[in-house]
Design an enzyme around this catalytic site. Structure first.
Site, PDB file in Angstrom:
ATOM      1  N   LYS A  74     127.967  54.910  26.577  1.00 37.70           N
ATOM      2  CA  LYS A  74     127.250  55.359  25.384  1.00 37.70           C
ATOM      3  C   LYS A  74     128.096  56.299  24.510  1.00 37.70           C
ATOM      4  O   LYS A  74     128.231  56.077  23.300  1.00 37.70           O
ATOM      5  CB  LYS A  74     125.999  56.071  25.890  1.00 37.70           C
ATOM      6  CG  LYS A  74     125.062  56.580  24.893  1.00 37.70           C
ATOM      7  CD  LYS A  74     123.769  56.971  25.616  1.00 37.70           C
ATOM      8  CE  LYS A  74     123.992  58.085  26.635  1.00 37.70           C
ATOM      9  NZ  LYS A  74     123.837  59.405  26.023  1.00 37.70           N
ATOM     10  N   THR A  75     128.634  57.321  25.139  1.00 40.47           N
ATOM     11  CA  THR A  75     129.433  58.288  24.385  1.00 40.47           C
ATOM     12  C   THR A  75     130.677  57.621  23.824  1.00 40.47           C
ATOM     13  O   THR A  75     131.108  57.903  22.707  1.00 40.47           O
ATOM     14  CB  THR A  75     129.843  59.462  25.296  1.00 40.47           C
ATOM     15  OG1 THR A  75     128.682  59.916  25.985  1.00 40.47           O
ATOM     16  CG2 THR A  75     130.414  60.592  24.497  1.00 40.47           C
ATOM     17  N   ASP A 261     122.518  60.712  19.064  1.00 38.95           N
ATOM     18  CA  ASP A 261     122.662  60.478  20.499  1.00 38.95           C
ATOM     19  C   ASP A 261     121.406  60.970  21.225  1.00 38.95           C
ATOM     20  O   ASP A 261     120.657  61.774  20.685  1.00 38.95           O
ATOM     21  CB  ASP A 261     123.888  61.255  21.002  1.00 38.95           C
ATOM     22  CG  ASP A 261     124.329  60.785  22.375  1.00 38.95           C
ATOM     23  OD1 ASP A 261     123.796  59.753  22.854  1.00 38.95           O
ATOM     24  OD2 ASP A 261     125.197  61.440  22.975  1.00 38.95           O
ATOM     25  N   GLU A 262     121.191  60.509  22.443  1.00 39.82           N
ATOM     26  CA  GLU A 262     120.027  60.928  23.253  1.00 39.82           C
ATOM     27  C   GLU A 262     118.736  60.799  22.450  1.00 39.82           C
ATOM     28  O   GLU A 262     117.882  61.686  22.464  1.00 39.82           O
ATOM     29  CB  GLU A 262     120.207  62.368  23.747  1.00 39.82           C
ATOM     30  CG  GLU A 262     121.486  62.624  24.517  1.00 39.82           C
ATOM     31  CD  GLU A 262     121.490  62.042  25.918  1.00 39.82           C
ATOM     32  OE1 GLU A 262     120.525  61.304  26.272  1.00 39.82           O
ATOM     33  OE2 GLU A 262     122.465  62.283  26.659  1.00 39.82           O
ATOM     34  N   GLN A 292     115.593  57.519  30.454  1.00 44.56           N
ATOM     35  CA  GLN A 292     116.131  58.857  30.690  1.00 44.56           C
ATOM     36  C   GLN A 292     115.435  59.909  29.831  1.00 44.56           C
ATOM     37  O   GLN A 292     115.965  60.990  29.601  1.00 44.56           O
ATOM     38  CB  GLN A 292     117.630  58.872  30.424  1.00 44.56           C
ATOM     39  CG  GLN A 292     118.405  58.065  31.442  1.00 44.56           C
ATOM     40  CD  GLN A 292     119.905  58.162  31.229  1.00 44.56           C
ATOM     41  OE1 GLN A 292     120.500  59.210  31.342  1.00 44.56           O
ATOM     42  NE2 GLN A 292     120.517  57.026  30.911  1.00 44.56           N
ATOM     43  N   ARG A 650     123.733  60.142  38.017  1.00 45.24           N
ATOM     44  CA  ARG A 650     124.870  61.030  37.718  1.00 45.24           C
ATOM     45  C   ARG A 650     126.027  60.757  38.667  1.00 45.24           C
ATOM     46  O   ARG A 650     127.157  61.134  38.405  1.00 45.24           O
ATOM     47  CB  ARG A 650     124.478  62.514  37.859  1.00 45.24           C
ATOM     48  CG  ARG A 650     123.394  63.027  36.943  1.00 45.24           C
ATOM     49  CD  ARG A 650     123.627  62.692  35.512  1.00 45.24           C
ATOM     50  NE  ARG A 650     122.930  61.446  35.155  1.00 45.24           N
ATOM     51  CZ  ARG A 650     123.188  60.727  34.078  1.00 45.24           C
ATOM     52  NH1 ARG A 650     124.127  61.103  33.249  1.00 45.24           N
ATOM     53  NH2 ARG A 650     122.523  59.619  33.816  1.00 45.24           N
TER      54      ARG A 650
END
Length: 771
Positions: A74-75, A261-262, A292, A650
């Site tokens: 994603k990043t 983002d997020e 998430q 994670r």
DNA sequence: CCGTTCGAATTTTTT
DNA sequence: ATTCGAACGG
């Protein structure tokens, strides 16, 4: 935040300079390095991306929704997309906005971008949180809606103080009307863009009535103090844009490409803001993962992502499901866990990564033993060369859980850092010093003035009564208490009806403030800080203290000063506001130190967006994960499960899940059961013999009522399962750590309270199962 | 007006 | 266990 100083105000001047300063094609890509054939910009930016990621990067025009599973790059997509926009000539760096969840994430994007484009371009990209973006907008244009550029940002402690003040004004008992709960209501009202009078007219109960009236006073207090709370930063920016279309037009024209983002954790106000900013060009790319979404308690609204396609029917939707982060075992566990949620769009999650070790379950007596097991495993991994300390994270549901782990780490002298907990800027001495600086920057901030008066020597001889007089007097004169002090110094105002000694004290105090404000124009921030600390007596109080905890507070103040020094290139009058903004908006995670070799301890919430080769997720128990306070509704339970999912995902290689059978809470020992979330783990990815399910009889999930809590049969030789408490005639009380099935028998590993760990055969050991 | 002391609640997560 | 508020004595 710091690196944005140069262009934080967003003045057009900086744009103009950079138009000419922008390197031409080729310049940014000189780093293509060892390759003989130089890459064109685009190749370098797109190389190494998979097909889906590529589409997400290159679909630059119009609305785009990227639904990105954990570890799906994603990043990377976000960063490369920004680089692509610039590299392809579609946009200049300052025309691009990347909204991130934390300042740390913004920093990371800029760093990665620097690698792709060169640091000059990267610095010009507008990257930051919604809140920091709004601060910049409001500092510049907020005067239009009655907000001076020197406005103060109130944190939760300040907010609570205001609510309590409002309750006192209204003659209501804070015991009966919990300020916290009221604050939650206000936050909700703000997110729904309801004014105090809206709330008043919608009131259905006495409670609603109270909330409306508290809100009204609360808002007045904020305005009087020229202060905003976190919600206001968003709300007032939306207001500004609504009331002044020309201001909005300015930002629409400047910020042509928006990335968020997020996105699953944005609230309605943030969504409103995004819609306003994107409504002209519609170049909006949101990236998120509904699975998430873990911030609904902060008004995050999952509808923002679920309904994106309704609001932008022509949106390109891209799904990134391939996980590049974790082993297949971890991915399978995560997938199985999240599948149980009903409020969910089904979505594939897979990986091509090579298999790793199985997930391990650690059953423990209590949190001390849990910490011991975690720490000795950390020690073992590092000793055997399987990990460095920095590769390891310990995750937990609540901050209080860090304590036992910290103690165990200290015993073994293992370096670690705790993210969050009592944050630096929330410490009392730090807040005292900040209040001092706030008053100097914004004399109308009476809440901070009140704090200065009650916590420093500046307030000697001035108590609650006098302050009340000051406030009333100020209100008659249409000015703030601090203004009153200033007026007193100039002797332009008759003193209120107070004892002569008190008036003298007030004049003295006014003189101090006037001198410090004058110094603010001439001296850099750190010098002003020294001066203010000396004059207010804060320095003497902590520096000269004999009590070691007081001295520690002094160390903190010294540390605060070193942060301030970063703003010393300009006079304090300019540097302080920027510093105060940083102090107000730093996230816990922003303070993380990623350079040293140390174990990281953090909450599941703080761990969002991070990854570690080794993850210990501790306290996977009923009441903790899911948390007891989150069992009211199915929705809350699902959020807890998402939290578990976030924790699992994670981990890159090794995942340990631990739980205790008893734990200290509020000073008392409480029994605990393993979390029912563990039941959803696929058996084949968990280490054999450590399965948690089927073990302890349990109360059924809330919807289904209560199942019989007793096991049906009691064989002569009991079937043992990990997690059970047992009694042995010779070794006493013990706890089954692991069970290995052994041709009609069981080989049990039991941790005895007194006699250590023993491995026994169930048929011979005469173990009695307790409970 | 200031400091201390006692009792009570408190902890889920945080920009 | 810590922290916050109320109450009291100096």
């Amino acid at each position: 935040m710091l690196e944005e100083r140069g262009n934080a105000r967003g003045e057009p001047g900086s744009e103009d300079r950079s138009v000419t300063g922008e390197p031409e094609r080729g310049g940014p890509f000189q780093m293509a390095g060892e390759r003989l054939v130089p890459f064109s910009g685009m190749e370098r930016i797109l190389i190494g991306l998979d097909a889906d990621q590529c589409v997400a990067v290159t679909t630059t025009e119009g609305p785009v929704l990227v639904v990105a599973g954990p570890g799906s790059g994603k990043t990377r997509v976000l960063t490369h997309r920004v680089a692509y926009l610039i590299g392809s000539g579609r946009a200049r760096p300052w025309q691009i906005v990347a909204v991130t969840f934390t300042n740390k994430a913004a920093r990371e994007i800029r760093e990665r971008l620097g690698g792709l484009l060169g640091t000059e371009s990267a610095q010009l990209v507008q990257a930051g949180t919604f809140h920091s973006l709004c601060v910049r907008i409001l500092r510049r244009d907020g005067y239009r809606i009655g907000l001076e550029p020197a406005f103060t940002i109130y944190d939760e402690e300040d907010q609570l103080a205001l609510v309590k003040q409002a309750l006192r004004d209204l003659g209501l008992d804070p015991q009966r009307f919990s300020p916290r709960m009221l604050l939650g209501r206000l936050s909700r009202a703000k997110n729904d863009q309801h004014s105090p009078s809206d709330l008043q007219s919608m009131a259905q109960s006495y409670w609603d009535e109270v909330a409306a009236r508290v809100y009204e006073r609360y808002a007045q207090y904020l305005q009087r103090a020229q202060a905003v709370d976190f919600d206001d930063l968003l709300l007032r920016t939306v207001e500004l844009f609504t009331e002044y279309p020309d201001v909005l037009a300015h930002y629409q024209d400047r910020w042509r490409y928006l990335q968020v983002d997020e996105y699953q954790d944005t609230n309605r106000l943030q969504y409103q803001l995004v819609r306003q900013l994107a409504s002209g060009h519609r170049n909006l790319c949101v990236v998120g993962d509904p699975d998430q979404s873990i911030y609904s308690w902060r008004q995050a609204d999952i509808r923002n992502i679920l309904e994106f396609q309704r609001d932008f029917p022509d949106a390109t939707v891209i799904r990134l499901g391939r996980n590049y982060r974790s082993t297949p075992q971890i991915v399978a566990a995560a997938d199985a866990v999240i599948r149980v949620n009903r409020q969910r769009i089904e979505r594939p999650l897979w990986t091509e990564n090579p298999p790793g070790p199985p997930i391990r379950l650690l059953a423990c007596w209590d949190e001390q033993q849990e910490a011991e097991m975690v720490v000795s495993e950390i020690d073992r991994l590092v000793r055997t060369g399987n990990a460095r300390y920095r590769d390891i994270a310990v995750l937990y549901r609540i901050n209080a859980q860090s304590r036992s782990v910290e103690e165990a780490l200290v015993r073994r002298q293992i370096p670690y850092q705790v993210i969050g907990g009592v944050r630096f800027y929330e410490r009392k001495e730090i807040k005292d010093a900040l209040a001092l600086l706030r008053v100097l920057v914004n004399p109308r901030d009476w809440l901070s003035l009140r704090r200065v008066l009650s916590e420093t020597a500046f307030g000697r001889g001035i108590g609650e009564k006098t302050l009340l007089q000051l406030e009333q007097w100020g209100q008659r004169q249409q000015c703030s208490p601090a203004d009153v002090l200033l007026l007193l110094v100039e002797e332009r105002e008759e003193a209120p009806a107070l004892a002569a000694a008190t008036v003298r004290r007030l004049r003295e105090l006014g003189g101090e403030l006037v001198r410090l404000r004058a110094a603010m124009v001439e001296h850099p921030a750190s010098q002003l800080f020294d001066l203010a600390l000396e004059r207010s007596g804060l320095a003497a109080r902590y520096r000269d203290a004999s009590d070691p905890t007081e001295r520690e507070r002094w160390e903190n103040l010294v540390q605060l000063r070193s942060v301030l020094e970063r703003y010393d290139t300009v006079p304090a009058a300019e540097g302080l506001p920027l510093f105060l903004e940083e102090a107000a908006l730093v996230a816990a995670i922003d303070e993380a130190e990623m350079s040293g070799d140390q174990v990281t301890l953090l909450t599941l919430h703080a761990a969002k967006g991070l990854e570690f080769p080794v993850v210990f997720l501790i306290g996977v128990e009923e009441g903790l994960l899911p948390h007891a306070r989150a069992l009211e509704s199915e929705a809350e339970l699902e959020e807890e499960r998402r939290l578990f999912y976030v924790g699992i995902t994670r981990a890159k290689e090794r995942l340990y899940l631990s739980y205790c059978s008893s734990r200290n809470r509020f000073g008392l020992r409480e029994r605990c059961l393993p979390s029912h979330f563990l039941d959803d783990l696929p058996p084949d990815v968990v280490e054999a013999g450590s399965r948690a399910s089927e073990r302890v009889p349990r109360v059924a999930p809330p919807a289904g009522g209560h199942a019989g809590p007793v096991e049906s049969s009691a064989p002569v030789v009991p079937r043992l399962r990990a997690g059970q408490r047992v009694f042995h005639p010779a070794f006493g009380d013990g706890f089954v750590v692991a069970v290995r099935e052994q041709a009609g028998d069981q080989e049990v590993t039991v941790q005895f309270k007194r006699h250590g760990t023993k491995t026994l055969l169930a048929s011979l050991a005469k173990l009695v199962v307790e409970e």
